[in-house]
Scaffold this active site. Sequence first.
Site, mmCIF file in Angstrom:
data_model
loop_
_atom_site.group_PDB
_atom_site.id
_atom_site.type_symbol
_atom_site.label_atom_id
_atom_site.label_comp_id
_atom_site.label_asym_id
_atom_site.label_seq_id
_atom_site.Cartn_x
_atom_site.Cartn_y
_atom_site.Cartn_z
ATOM 1 N N TYR A 286 -12.390 8.883 -1.663
ATOM 2 C CA TYR A 286 -11.670 10.043 -1.913
ATOM 3 C C TYR A 286 -11.138 10.949 -0.502
ATOM 4 C CZ TYR A 286 -10.130 14.820 -3.051
ATOM 5 O OH TYR A 286 -9.459 16.031 -3.291
ATOM 6 N N ILE B 67 7.535 20.093 -7.638
ATOM 7 C CA ILE B 67 6.098 20.001 -7.662
ATOM 8 C C ILE B 67 5.476 18.881 -8.576
ATOM 9 C CG2 ILE B 67 3.887 21.287 -7.819
ATOM 10 C CD1 ILE B 67 5.826 24.025 -7.806
ATOM 11 N N LYS C 55 -7.956 11.298 2.013
ATOM 12 C CA LYS C 55 -7.544 12.805 2.366
ATOM 13 C C LYS C 55 -7.652 12.901 3.796
ATOM 14 C CE LYS C 55 -6.549 14.642 -1.399
ATOM 15 N NZ LYS C 55 -5.211 14.822 -1.888
ATOM 16 N N ASN D 125 1.804 17.402 -4.681
ATOM 17 C CA ASN D 125 0.594 17.667 -5.349
ATOM 18 C C ASN D 125 -0.610 16.854 -5.950
ATOM 19 O OD1 ASN D 125 -1.325 20.048 -6.265
ATOM 20 N ND2 ASN D 125 -0.578 19.393 -8.176
ATOM 21 N N ASP E 97 6.213 9.579 -12.688
ATOM 22 C CA ASP E 97 4.866 8.922 -12.369
ATOM 23 C C ASP E 97 4.959 8.456 -10.611
ATOM 24 O OD1 ASP E 97 2.914 7.243 -11.815
ATOM 25 O OD2 ASP E 97 3.273 5.615 -13.480
ATOM 26 N N THR F 199 -10.287 24.693 -11.442
ATOM 27 C CA THR F 199 -9.208 24.065 -12.257
ATOM 28 C C THR F 199 -10.159 23.038 -12.933
ATOM 29 O OG1 THR F 199 -8.995 22.096 -10.846
ATOM 30 C CG2 THR F 199 -7.851 23.940 -10.026
ATOM 31 N N LYS G 167 1.043 17.730 -21.226
ATOM 32 C CA LYS G 167 0.253 18.283 -20.575
ATOM 33 C C LYS G 167 0.737 19.679 -19.858
ATOM 34 C CE LYS G 167 -3.489 14.918 -19.969
ATOM 35 N NZ LYS G 167 -4.208 14.101 -18.785
ATOM 36 N N VAL H 84 -10.805 25.158 -5.520
ATOM 37 C CA VAL H 84 -10.026 26.175 -6.378
ATOM 38 C C VAL H 84 -10.533 25.949 -7.955
ATOM 39 C CG1 VAL H 84 -7.684 26.671 -7.179
ATOM 40 C CG2 VAL H 84 -8.132 25.885 -4.898
ATOM 41 N N THR I 181 7.025 18.532 -12.580
ATOM 42 C CA THR I 181 6.540 17.244 -12.899
ATOM 43 C C THR I 181 5.491 16.759 -13.269
ATOM 44 O OG1 THR I 181 6.350 16.025 -10.973
ATOM 45 C CG2 THR I 181 8.719 16.715 -11.172
#
Length: 291
Positions: A151, A10, A155, A87, A59, A186, A42, A184, A36
Site C-alpha cells: 500500500y 469523483i 502511494k 479517489n 469500475d 471513514t 453503496k 480521516v 461514481t
Amino acid sequence: MSSIRKYVLITGCSAGGIGAGLAEVFREKGYHVFATLRNPAKLPPSLNRVNNVTPLTLDVLSPESIAAAVKSVANETGGRLDVLVNNSGQNFIMPALDLDIEKGRKLFDLNFFAPLAMIQAFIPLIVEAKGYIVNQSSAAGYVPLPFGSIYNGSKAALNMASGIWGRELEPLGVRTLTLVTTSVKTPAFDNIPRPEIPRNSPYYVIHDYIERLSDGRLQEGAPDTRTYGLKVVGEIEKGTTGEVWVGKDAGMNRWASKWLPQSIFNLALDSFVKASVELAKVAEAHKAKKS
C-alpha cells in the site's frame, strides 16, 4: 460570477467515505457531481435522486466501464469536465514475504494505474474545460511502515507520478493537485482485507499485532469527511496545484516527513506503532528456532 455550470466526477463515492464527503461539498458549491462507484447500492441517500448529482456505476479497473463513463459524461456536459477526482483506492497490510504477488499487483492497479487510466480516458473533456485533475494519495507514501510495503509503495509511486503528470499536463492548460491525506474518519478500515499470516511465517509470532494494524486506530481524533471535503474543495477553488497535505495533524506530518532525518522519523513513527518491539519478538523467535 460565471453562469457556466461546472462539472466534477469523483470515483469511490461509497457512503461514509472521502469520495461521498467531497461529492456533498462540491454539490453545495454549485457543481454538478458525477458520483461514481462500483456498487451503486453503496451510494449514500444524500447523493441519490437529488439535484445536481448523477450517480454512475464505474469500475476503475475496467477499460470498458471507464469508456462508458466517458460517453455518459460527455453526453451530459457537451464534452467537458472541470474536475476529475481520482479517489478510489484501498489499504492493505501484510508482511512482504507472505504477500500473494498477484494481490499486490491488483492493489497497484487500483491505487496507481487506475488513476492514470482515468486521466487518459477523460483528458479530452478536461482539456476542453481547462480543468483540474485531483489525485487522492496518502501520507503513507512517505512512511516506511513495516508490513505496509504494497500500500505505502503504491502511494509513494502515485505521489511521485502525480507531480510528474502535473508538469506534463500544464502545457495543455490542465492543473493537477495531489492530496497527501493523513487520517480521516471513514469506514475505510472496515473494508481492508484482514491479514492472514501463515503459521510457517517468521512473523506468525506477532500475527495479532499485524492484524491490529488494520483495525482503524489511526483514525482516532481524525476529522470527518465534511471537514476534509471543505478543505479540499477550498484548495481547488483557490487554484492550488502541487501537493496539499490534508487530514489529522497534516501540517506536523508534512514537516516531519520533509525535514526530519530518516532515523529520527522512524523513531517518531515507532513511538506510535511500536513496530521495533514487535520486530524484536520476531528476531528472538527466529534465533530460538535456529538454536
